[in-house]
Each structure stands twice: as structure tokens, then as C-alpha cells.
Design a protein around this motif. Structure first.
Motif, mmCIF file in Angstrom:
data_model
loop_
_atom_site.group_PDB
_atom_site.id
_atom_site.type_symbol
_atom_site.label_atom_id
_atom_site.label_comp_id
_atom_site.label_asym_id
_atom_site.label_seq_id
_atom_site.Cartn_x
_atom_site.Cartn_y
_atom_site.Cartn_z
ATOM 1 N N LYS A 1 0.826 -1.202 0.000
ATOM 2 C CA LYS A 1 0.000 0.000 0.000
ATOM 3 C C LYS A 1 0.861 1.252 0.000
ATOM 4 O O LYS A 1 0.532 2.247 -0.663
ATOM 5 C CB LYS A 1 -0.899 -0.019 1.237
ATOM 6 N N PHE A 2 1.999 1.203 0.728
ATOM 7 C CA PHE A 2 2.910 2.347 0.765
ATOM 8 C C PHE A 2 3.474 2.652 -0.627
ATOM 9 O O PHE A 2 3.540 3.807 -1.063
ATOM 10 C CB PHE A 2 4.037 2.053 1.764
ATOM 11 N N LYS A 3 3.876 1.629 -1.359
ATOM 12 C CA LYS A 3 4.405 1.846 -2.708
ATOM 13 C C LYS A 3 3.330 2.392 -3.645
ATOM 14 O O LYS A 3 3.595 3.267 -4.477
ATOM 15 C CB LYS A 3 4.964 0.530 -3.256
ATOM 16 N N TYR A 4 2.098 1.888 -3.517
ATOM 17 C CA TYR A 4 1.004 2.365 -4.375
ATOM 18 C C TYR A 4 0.722 3.837 -4.116
ATOM 19 O O TYR A 4 0.564 4.634 -5.065
ATOM 20 C CB TYR A 4 -0.245 1.526 -4.114
ATOM 21 N N GLU A 5 0.660 4.243 -2.850
ATOM 22 C CA GLU A 5 0.403 5.642 -2.525
ATOM 23 C C GLU A 5 1.553 6.542 -2.978
ATOM 24 O O GLU A 5 1.329 7.664 -3.443
ATOM 25 C CB GLU A 5 0.171 5.794 -1.022
ATOM 26 N N SER A 6 2.771 6.050 -2.866
ATOM 27 C CA SER A 6 3.919 6.839 -3.331
ATOM 28 C C SER A 6 3.860 7.061 -4.844
ATOM 29 O O SER A 6 4.154 8.153 -5.343
ATOM 30 C CB SER A 6 5.224 6.140 -2.952
ATOM 31 N N ALA A 7 3.460 6.023 -5.587
ATOM 32 C CA ALA A 7 3.343 6.169 -7.047
ATOM 33 C C ALA A 7 2.254 7.169 -7.412
ATOM 34 O O ALA A 7 2.412 7.967 -8.349
ATOM 35 C CB ALA A 7 3.062 4.811 -7.685
ATOM 36 N N LEU A 8 1.135 7.151 -6.663
ATOM 37 C CA LEU A 8 0.064 8.107 -6.940
ATOM 38 C C LEU A 8 0.522 9.544 -6.679
ATOM 39 O O LEU A 8 0.239 10.461 -7.466
ATOM 40 C CB LEU A 8 -1.160 7.791 -6.075
ATOM 41 N N LYS A 9 1.241 9.749 -5.582
ATOM 42 C CA LYS A 9 1.726 11.095 -5.274
ATOM 43 C C LYS A 9 2.713 11.587 -6.334
ATOM 44 O O LYS A 9 2.672 12.756 -6.751
ATOM 45 C CB LYS A 9 2.391 11.100 -3.898
ATOM 46 N N ALA A 10 3.598 10.686 -6.778
ATOM 47 C CA ALA A 10 4.558 11.089 -7.821
ATOM 48 C C ALA A 10 3.842 11.437 -9.123
ATOM 49 O O ALA A 10 4.212 12.395 -9.820
ATOM 50 C CB ALA A 10 5.562 9.965 -8.049
ATOM 51 N N ARG A 11 2.785 10.686 -9.450
ATOM 52 C CA ARG A 11 2.042 10.982 -10.669
ATOM 53 C C ARG A 11 1.337 12.330 -10.573
ATOM 54 O O ARG A 11 1.318 13.115 -11.534
ATOM 55 C CB ARG A 11 1.023 9.870 -10.912
ATOM 56 N N SER B 1 2.231 14.867 -8.712
ATOM 57 C CA SER B 1 3.233 15.937 -8.752
ATOM 58 C C SER B 1 3.731 16.180 -10.178
ATOM 59 O O SER B 1 3.953 17.324 -10.585
ATOM 60 C CB SER B 1 4.402 15.592 -7.834
ATOM 61 N N ARG B 2 3.884 15.102 -10.954
ATOM 62 C CA ARG B 2 4.299 15.286 -12.348
ATOM 63 C C ARG B 2 3.211 15.968 -13.170
ATOM 64 O O ARG B 2 3.497 16.727 -14.100
ATOM 65 C CB ARG B 2 4.660 13.937 -12.973
ATOM 66 N N LYS B 3 1.946 15.676 -12.836
ATOM 67 C CA LYS B 3 0.852 16.286 -13.588
ATOM 68 C C LYS B 3 0.807 17.792 -13.358
ATOM 69 O O LYS B 3 0.477 18.558 -14.268
ATOM 70 C CB LYS B 3 -0.464 15.642 -13.155
ATOM 71 N N ASN B 4 1.107 18.229 -12.145
ATOM 72 C CA ASN B 4 1.046 19.661 -11.828
ATOM 73 C C ASN B 4 2.312 20.405 -12.256
ATOM 74 O O ASN B 4 2.323 21.637 -12.243
ATOM 75 C CB ASN B 4 0.825 19.864 -10.319
ATOM 76 N N GLN B 5 3.348 19.685 -12.604
ATOM 77 C CA GLN B 5 4.574 20.351 -13.017
ATOM 78 C C GLN B 5 4.424 20.935 -14.415
ATOM 79 O O GLN B 5 3.708 20.391 -15.261
ATOM 80 C CB GLN B 5 5.759 19.377 -13.000
ATOM 81 N N THR B 6 5.073 22.037 -14.655
ATOM 82 C CA THR B 6 5.069 22.678 -15.974
ATOM 83 C C THR B 6 6.515 22.815 -16.453
ATOM 84 O O THR B 6 7.383 23.254 -15.704
ATOM 85 C CB THR B 6 4.421 24.069 -15.908
ATOM 86 N N GLN B 7 6.727 22.441 -17.683
ATOM 87 C CA GLN B 7 8.062 22.514 -18.261
ATOM 88 C C GLN B 7 8.224 23.837 -19.003
ATOM 89 O O GLN B 7 7.418 24.172 -19.879
ATOM 90 C CB GLN B 7 8.293 21.353 -19.227
ATOM 91 N N THR B 8 9.232 24.582 -18.624
ATOM 92 C CA THR B 8 9.467 25.882 -19.243
ATOM 93 C C THR B 8 10.089 25.686 -20.622
ATOM 94 O O THR B 8 11.128 25.043 -20.760
ATOM 95 C CB THR B 8 10.397 26.740 -18.372
ATOM 96 N N VAL B 9 9.425 26.254 -21.619
ATOM 97 C CA VAL B 9 9.891 26.145 -23.001
ATOM 98 C C VAL B 9 10.185 27.552 -23.502
ATOM 99 O O VAL B 9 9.391 28.476 -23.310
ATOM 100 C CB VAL B 9 8.836 25.462 -23.889
ATOM 101 N N ILE B 10 11.330 27.719 -24.129
ATOM 102 C CA ILE B 10 11.731 29.016 -24.696
ATOM 103 C C ILE B 10 11.648 28.918 -26.219
ATOM 104 O O ILE B 10 12.370 28.145 -26.842
ATOM 105 C CB ILE B 10 13.152 29.407 -24.255
ATOM 106 N N LYS B 11 10.736 29.677 -26.781
ATOM 107 C CA LYS B 11 10.608 29.758 -28.235
ATOM 108 C C LYS B 11 11.511 30.875 -28.762
ATOM 109 O O LYS B 11 11.783 31.852 -28.044
ATOM 110 C CB LYS B 11 9.159 30.048 -28.626
#
Length: 307
Positions: free
Chosen positions: A49-59, A61-71
Motif C-alpha cells: 500500500k505504501f508503494k502504491y500511494e507513493s506512485a500516486l503522489k509522484a504521478r 506531482s508530475r501532472k502539476n509540473q510545468t516545463q518551461t519552453v523558450i521559443k
């Protein structure tokens, strides 16, 4: 080791065997969370259960992250007005998407001696897009180029947060329109089915009427036929019998016999070949004179010549 309970309570320092026994009784796993501590720290938990919850939190956090792109947009100091409008449209589109824009002015030849032309063009572009972005890095020379960076007022994360409620609000309307469309389709199908049923009933009634008319006509024809048969029987009570004599068949004339074929004339015998004349025999070759005879002949000839 220092043991921590499943709810985060401190159990205290216990032996390894006692910690394993507690984990077995609680049907949990004994996980070492701080191996470098003295003493090491272990915790009773459900490791799966600990590993499953950790994977959900990482997912998440990645969803809310924004990658800065310079055009990057490249301009020339002598750019045409229409080309400038096109490049400005690209800059506005990048800023609306939440990306940074790196504007580069390229100098060639003697244009390098007039850097104020590029600086003036960059300031004009910054004023045209000031509603969407701000100048993050002021214009500066970099070799043959002049560079300026424009940043957006709204970040990508804020734009995503604004777009997600709009999408969520648009979904119920789409569902309602879909449900209304399904209801209208069902009503149209029911009306079409009712109309088809009415047409089937009318067609059945027409067929029944046609069948009744056909039965009446058949009965009338049957009565008329019976009356005509009775009248014919009365009129033919004493029928007259007439002898019919068959005409004799013509006798076939005999066919004339076919003429016999004339016999073919016999072929004349081929003349026999004349015998070939026998060849004349060749004369026998004269014998060669011997050396003595030749010497004698030469002597005779010399004697004739001397006489």
C-alpha cells in the motif's frame, strides 16, 4: 532498533525478533526507514500500500509540473512590415500558451555598425505585446546578434487551471444536448413505427376487400358454368355419329440407285533407268628412265649436236 507503530506512535527500542513478532501479529511488514540512524529506525506498515500511494503522489506531482519552453523568433533590422506582423503574431501565440520568447536580431555586413536599429525594433515589439508579456531580459549584443527575452504574464499552470473548469462546465451541456438528441431520436422512431403500423393496417384491409371481391367473382363464374353445362347436356341427348375415313398415306417412291464409280486407270510403268556407260581405263603410266638410260640419251644428244 527503534520501532515506530503503524499509526506513527513510538514503540521504543526493541530487539529484532520482538519487532518481527509484532509485525507478524499485526499482519504487517517491518520496513527500515532510517538505516543510518543510531539505532536504526523501523516502522510497521503495509509495504504494498505504501508503494502504491507513493506512485500516486509522484504521478500527481508530475501532472502539476510545468516545463518551461523558450521559443525563438529571428528578425532582421530591415524587415518588411508584413513580415513583422507575421512574426509578432507568432510571439503573441507563444505568450498565450505560457511560453517564453527569445527574440533575436541578426546583423550582417555594415548593419553591425548600426545596433540602434535592432534596439529600436525590439522596443517596438515589446510595446506591441505588453498586454501578453513583459521584458524579462533587456536587449543586449551577442556577437553579430542582439537578443531580448519576453516572458508571459500567466504561467502554464495558471492557464491549465483556468482551462480545466471551462472544460468541466462544458461537459454537462454536452451531456444534456446528447440526452435531448437521444430523446428526439426516440420520439421520431416511435412516430415512424406508429405510421408504419397504420400503413400496415390499411394495406391488410385493402387485401381483405380484394380477396372478398375475388371470391364473389369466382362464385358467379362457377354458377354460370354450371348453367351452360346443363344446357349442353340437354341439347346433346341424341348425338349424331359421323364416320371419319382416314385418307391413305402416299406410297413413297423408290430412290434411284447411285451410279457406280468408274474404275481408275492404272498408272503407266516408270521407264527403267539407262545403264551408265562404263568408264574408259586409264593408260598405265610410262616407266621412269633409269640413270644409265638418261646418261645414254644425253650422250646421244651431245653426239648429234657435235656432228
Amino acid at each position: 532498533m527503534r520501532l515506530v507503530g503503524p499509526a506513527g506512535e513510538q514503540v521504543g527500542i526493541v530487539a529484532i525478533n520482538d519487532a518481527l513478532a509484532l509485525a507478524q501479529e499485526a499482519d504487517l511488514d517491518l520496513v527500515e526507514v532510517a538505516p543510518t540512524a543510531r539505532p536504526p529506525v523501523c516502522k510497521l506498515m503495509d509495504y504494498g500500500k505504501f508503494k502504491y500511494e507513493s506512485a500516486l503522489k509522484a504521478r500527481e506531482s508530475r501532472k502539476n509540473q510545468t516545463q518551461t519552453v523558450i521559443k525563438e523568433i529571428k528578425l532582421r533590422p530591415k524587415i518588411d512590415p508584413h513580415d513583422y506582423g507575421t512574426k509578432k503574431g507568432h510571439v503573441e501565440r507563444f505568450l498565450k500558451q505560457g511560453d517564453k520568447v527569445k527574440v533575436t536580431i541578426m546583423f550582417r555586413g555594415r548593419e553591425q555598425s548600426r545596433p540602434e536599429l535592432g534596439h529600436r525594433l525590439l522596443q517596438r515589439l515589446a510595446e506591441d505585446v505588453q498586454e501578453l508579456g513583459f521584458v524579462e531580459a533587456q536587449p543586449k549584443l551577442d556577437g553579430r546578434n542582439m537578443i531580448m527575452v519576453i516572458g508571459p504574464h500567466k504561467r502554464k499552470a495558471d492557464q491549465k487551471a483556468e482551462r480545466s473548469p471551462a472544460r468541466a462546465s462544458a461537459r454537462p451541456g454536452a451531456r444534456e444536448s446528447t440526452a435531448a438528441q437521444h430523446t428526439a431520436d426516440a420520439g421520431e422512431a416511435a412516430a415512424a413505427q406508429h405510421a408504419a403500423g397504420a400503413l400496415d393496417a390499411a394495406a391488410a384491409a385493402a387485401l381483405d376487400a380484394a380477396a372478398a371481391v375475388a371470391r364473389e367473382d369466382a362464385a358467379a363464374r362457377r354458377g354460370a358454368g354450371e348453367q351452360e353445362g346443363a344446357a349442353a347436356q340437354e341439347s346433346s341427348a341424341e348425338p349424331a355419329v359421323e364416320a371419319v375415313v382416314a385418307a391413305p398415306r402416299p406410297v413413297p417412291t423408290p430412290r434411284a440407285p447411285r451410279p457406280t464409280a468408274a474404275p481408275r486407270p492404272s498408272a503407266a510403268p516408270r521407264p527403267s533407268a539407262a545403264p551408265r556407260p562404263s568408264g574408259t581405263p586409264r593408260p598405265a603410266p610410262a616407266p621412269r628412265p633409269t640413270a644409265a638410260a638418261a646418261a645414254a640419251d644425253r650422250g646421244a644428244a651431245d653426239a648429234k649436236a657435235g656432228g
